[in-house]
Design an enzyme around this catalytic site. Structure first.
Site, PDB file in Angstrom:
ATOM      1  CE1 TYR A  55      52.579  61.194   1.876  1.00  0.00           C
ATOM      2  CE2 TYR A  55      51.693  62.944   0.491  1.00  0.00           C
ATOM      3  CZ  TYR A  55      52.763  62.365   1.150  1.00  0.00           C
ATOM      4  OH  TYR A  55      53.990  62.956   1.094  1.00  0.00           O
ATOM      5  CG  HIS A  80      48.155  68.521   6.190  1.00  0.00           C
ATOM      6  ND1 HIS A  80      47.326  68.579   7.270  1.00  0.00           N
ATOM      7  CD2 HIS A  80      49.157  67.670   6.544  1.00  0.00           C
ATOM      8  CE1 HIS A  80      47.782  67.785   8.229  1.00  0.00           C
ATOM      9  NE2 HIS A  80      48.899  67.223   7.818  1.00  0.00           N
ATOM     10  NE  ARG A 112      49.216  59.482   9.166  1.00  0.00           N
ATOM     11  CZ  ARG A 112      50.142  60.257   8.617  1.00  0.00           C
ATOM     12  NH1 ARG A 112      50.717  61.230   9.317  1.00  0.00           N
ATOM     13  NH2 ARG A 112      50.531  60.083   7.374  1.00  0.00           N
ATOM     14  CG  ASN A 166      54.548  60.573   7.578  1.00  0.00           C
ATOM     15  OD1 ASN A 166      54.250  60.162   6.472  1.00  0.00           O
ATOM     16  ND2 ASN A 166      55.058  61.792   7.787  1.00  0.00           N
ATOM     17  CD  GLU A 184      57.365  62.607  11.303  1.00  0.00           C
ATOM     18  OE1 GLU A 184      58.163  63.510  11.034  1.00  0.00           O
ATOM     19  OE2 GLU A 184      56.130  62.744  11.178  1.00  0.00           O
ATOM     20  CE  LYS A 240      56.461  59.971   1.478  1.00  0.00           C
ATOM     21  NZ  LYS A 240      56.455  60.074   2.942  1.00  0.00           N
TER      22      LYS A 240
HETATM   23  C1  HEM Z   1      45.092  61.684  10.579  1.00  0.00           C
HETATM   24  C2  HEM Z   1      45.645  62.879  10.580  1.00  0.00           C
HETATM   25  C3  HEM Z   1      46.766  63.301   9.677  1.00  0.00           C
HETATM   26  C4  HEM Z   1      47.220  62.750   8.507  1.00  0.00           C
HETATM   27  C5  HEM Z   1      46.679  61.548   7.746  1.00  0.00           C
HETATM   28  C6  HEM Z   1      48.338  63.561   8.075  1.00  0.00           C
HETATM   29  C7  HEM Z   1      49.084  63.323   6.948  1.00  0.00           C
HETATM   30  C8  HEM Z   1      50.219  63.992   6.571  1.00  0.00           C
HETATM   31  C9  HEM Z   1      51.070  63.635   5.453  1.00  0.00           C
HETATM   32  C10 HEM Z   1      50.808  62.491   4.510  1.00  0.00           C
HETATM   33  C11 HEM Z   1      52.097  64.496   5.427  1.00  0.00           C
HETATM   34  C12 HEM Z   1      53.264  64.459   4.435  1.00  0.00           C
HETATM   35  C13 HEM Z   1      54.402  63.736   5.136  1.00  0.00           C
HETATM   36  C14 HEM Z   1      55.474  63.110   4.265  1.00  0.00           C
HETATM   37  O1  HEM Z   1      55.224  62.628   3.170  1.00  0.00           O
HETATM   38  O2  HEM Z   1      56.629  63.024   4.748  1.00  0.00           O
HETATM   39  C15 HEM Z   1      51.922  65.412   6.518  1.00  0.00           C
HETATM   40  C16 HEM Z   1      52.767  66.452   6.833  1.00  0.00           C
HETATM   41  C17 HEM Z   1      52.623  67.248   7.931  1.00  0.00           C
HETATM   42  N1  HEM Z   1      51.636  67.155   8.888  1.00  0.00           N
HETATM   43 FE1  HEM Z   1      50.041  65.916   8.895  1.00  0.00          FE
HETATM   44  N2  HEM Z   1      48.557  64.556   8.975  1.00  0.00           N
HETATM   45  C18 HEM Z   1      47.611  64.428   9.966  1.00  0.00           C
HETATM   46  C19 HEM Z   1      47.459  65.237  11.063  1.00  0.00           C
HETATM   47  C20 HEM Z   1      48.272  66.284  11.345  1.00  0.00           C
HETATM   48  C21 HEM Z   1      48.104  67.165  12.462  1.00  0.00           C
HETATM   49  C22 HEM Z   1      46.975  67.068  13.489  1.00  0.00           C
HETATM   50  C23 HEM Z   1      49.130  68.057  12.426  1.00  0.00           C
HETATM   51  C24 HEM Z   1      49.464  69.189  13.350  1.00  0.00           C
HETATM   52  C25 HEM Z   1      49.072  69.284  14.564  1.00  0.00           C
HETATM   53  C26 HEM Z   1      49.946  67.732  11.293  1.00  0.00           C
HETATM   54  C27 HEM Z   1      51.103  68.379  10.936  1.00  0.00           C
HETATM   55  C28 HEM Z   1      51.858  68.109   9.832  1.00  0.00           C
HETATM   56  C29 HEM Z   1      53.048  68.868   9.473  1.00  0.00           C
HETATM   57  C30 HEM Z   1      53.657  70.028  10.238  1.00  0.00           C
HETATM   58  C31 HEM Z   1      53.531  68.331   8.259  1.00  0.00           C
HETATM   59  C32 HEM Z   1      54.742  68.813   7.455  1.00  0.00           C
HETATM   60  C33 HEM Z   1      54.211  69.806   6.458  1.00  0.00           C
HETATM   61  C34 HEM Z   1      55.300  70.520   5.679  1.00  0.00           C
HETATM   62  O3  HEM Z   1      56.059  69.875   4.927  1.00  0.00           O
HETATM   63  O4  HEM Z   1      55.380  71.763   5.802  1.00  0.00           O
HETATM   64  N3  HEM Z   1      49.399  66.655  10.653  1.00  0.00           N
HETATM   65  N4  HEM Z   1      50.770  65.081   7.213  1.00  0.00           N
END
Ligand code: HEM
Length: 345
Positions: free
Chosen positions: A40, A200, A230, A232, A274, A326
């Protein structure tokens, strides 16, 4: 709604000996060419820039309508919204940001897809036409009575992206509005109103390794009107190209993966990708985190040697905590053995 077939984009330049069509050709392959170990990070890059892949091209526009799949995706989105109004959640005070989002996207769409979409402007009066879906709607900016739905729902019924808005509150960024029908095992109702750290907290390493802090820093300093994105990825919890694997729908897909593993039906397993767009909206300063979900089965990926080998390498190298989050820790060896079976690697 009837599914429609439209040609929405210029066809990418031909790739040598690669007769790949449809969603595979437009798949936003999530790994740089030389990547063999994934971790990540705040992996952001400017948006609206095309990327060539081993099978085609993606990324020229903010919104990828989905080519020949556009009508079917929008029919699914509209079906879900009609059945479950809880997929829209807004914290108090977010309506101006929702109008900002609507106007930004309709303007962008009319420039990206002028053959099928147009937006006429006259002061605060607008007229939106989308010939692919048959939408013909005049509205007044800020007047809820002039649209058949609230602005986020109206936009969500025109484009395949899930729509998320982030605002600063109490010195921290919060996820304060969302129109989400295709969540990957999370729920908009549960997450809306949370800070970036709260959202997160289930994700390994994110908060502890200060990735959330760097992501928040990046978003806080995003200049107005700039477009970043980005990518994912995960292996999907569902064994078909089913977009809606939200927690709301858990009873519908919860047993899919167990059945797929039992049957060793690895070709049906989906790589779920995504593309997330970060845009600071010009009128309100709210930031988007809009998510466009793409899927391709292992059967499709197996046909493209560069993708097949890289996916197997990355999935097998991934540390256990990330593979467990994951969801593929228990079956990754078998699935990747199937993927590379018969190849030289
Ligand atoms: C540069 C900004 C961000 C980064 C680098 C980031 C990174 C991540 C990563 C690495 C995951 C795990 C995903 C996976 O392995 O499948 C994740 C999950 C998630 N992110 Fe972010 N994220 C960012 C911004 C945001 C923002 C702004 C939101 C909401 C508005 C958000 C909402 C979520 C949600 C809902 C999940 C799933 C969490 C769960 O499993 O309950 N993220 N994000």
């Amino acid at each position: 709604m009837t599914a429609v077939t439209v040609a929405t984009e210029a066809v990418p330049a031909p790739i040598e000996a690669a007769p790949i069509q449809g969603h595979t050709a437009r798949l936003p392959w999530p790994f740089p060419d030389d990547l063999s170990a994934f971790r990540y990070s705040v992996n952001v890059e400017p948006g609206r820039s095309p990327h060539r892949t081993a099978a085609g091209q993606w990324g020229a526009h903010i919104v990828d309508l989905g080519g020949e799949e556009y009508g079917a995706i929008m029919a699914e989105r509209r079906r879900i919204l009609d059945a479950d109004p809880q997929r829209l959640k807004m914290m108090p005070g977010m309506m101006p940001a929702a109008w900002d989002l609507l106007l930004y996207y309709l303007r962008d769409l009319s420039l990206s897809y002028p053959a099928i979409m147009s937006l006429e402007e006259d002061g605060d009066r607008f007229h939106w036409r989308n010939r692919a879906l048959g939408t013909d709607q005049a509205f007044v900016l800020g007047d809820l009575d002039s649209l058949p739905y609230d602005p986020m729902t109206f936009l969500g019924r025109e484009i395949p992206d899930d729509l998320l808005l982030v605002k600063e509150r109490d010195g921290k960024l919060h996820f304060d509005a969302g129109l989400v029908t295709f969540a990957a095992a999370w729920s908009v109702s549960f997450d809306v109103g949370m800070s970036m750290y709260e959202i997160h907290s289930p994700v390994p390493r994110m908060n502890r390794e200060r990735i959330t802090a760097r992501a928040e820093q990046f978003l806080s300093h995003l200049p107005a009107d700039q477009v970043y994105r980005r990518v994912n990825w995960t292996l999907s919890a569902s064994g078909s190209r089913k977009l809606d694997v939200s927690l709301e729908e858990l009873p519908e897909w919860g047993t899919d993966i167990a059945e797929l593993v039992r049957d060793k039906d690895w070709g049906r397993l989906q790589l779920r990708i995504e593309v997330e767009h970060f845009i600071r909206l010009p009128m309100t300063g709210a930031v988007t985190f809009n998510i466009r979900t793409h899927m391709s089965s292992l059967e499709e990926i197996k046909r493209i040697p560069a993708w097949r080998d890289q996916l197997a390498t990355v999935v097998l190298e991934l540390p256990e905590d990330l593979a467990a989050y994951k969801g593929f820790l228990d079956y990754r060896q078998d699935a990747m053995a199937w993927l590379t079976d018969g190849s030289a690697s």
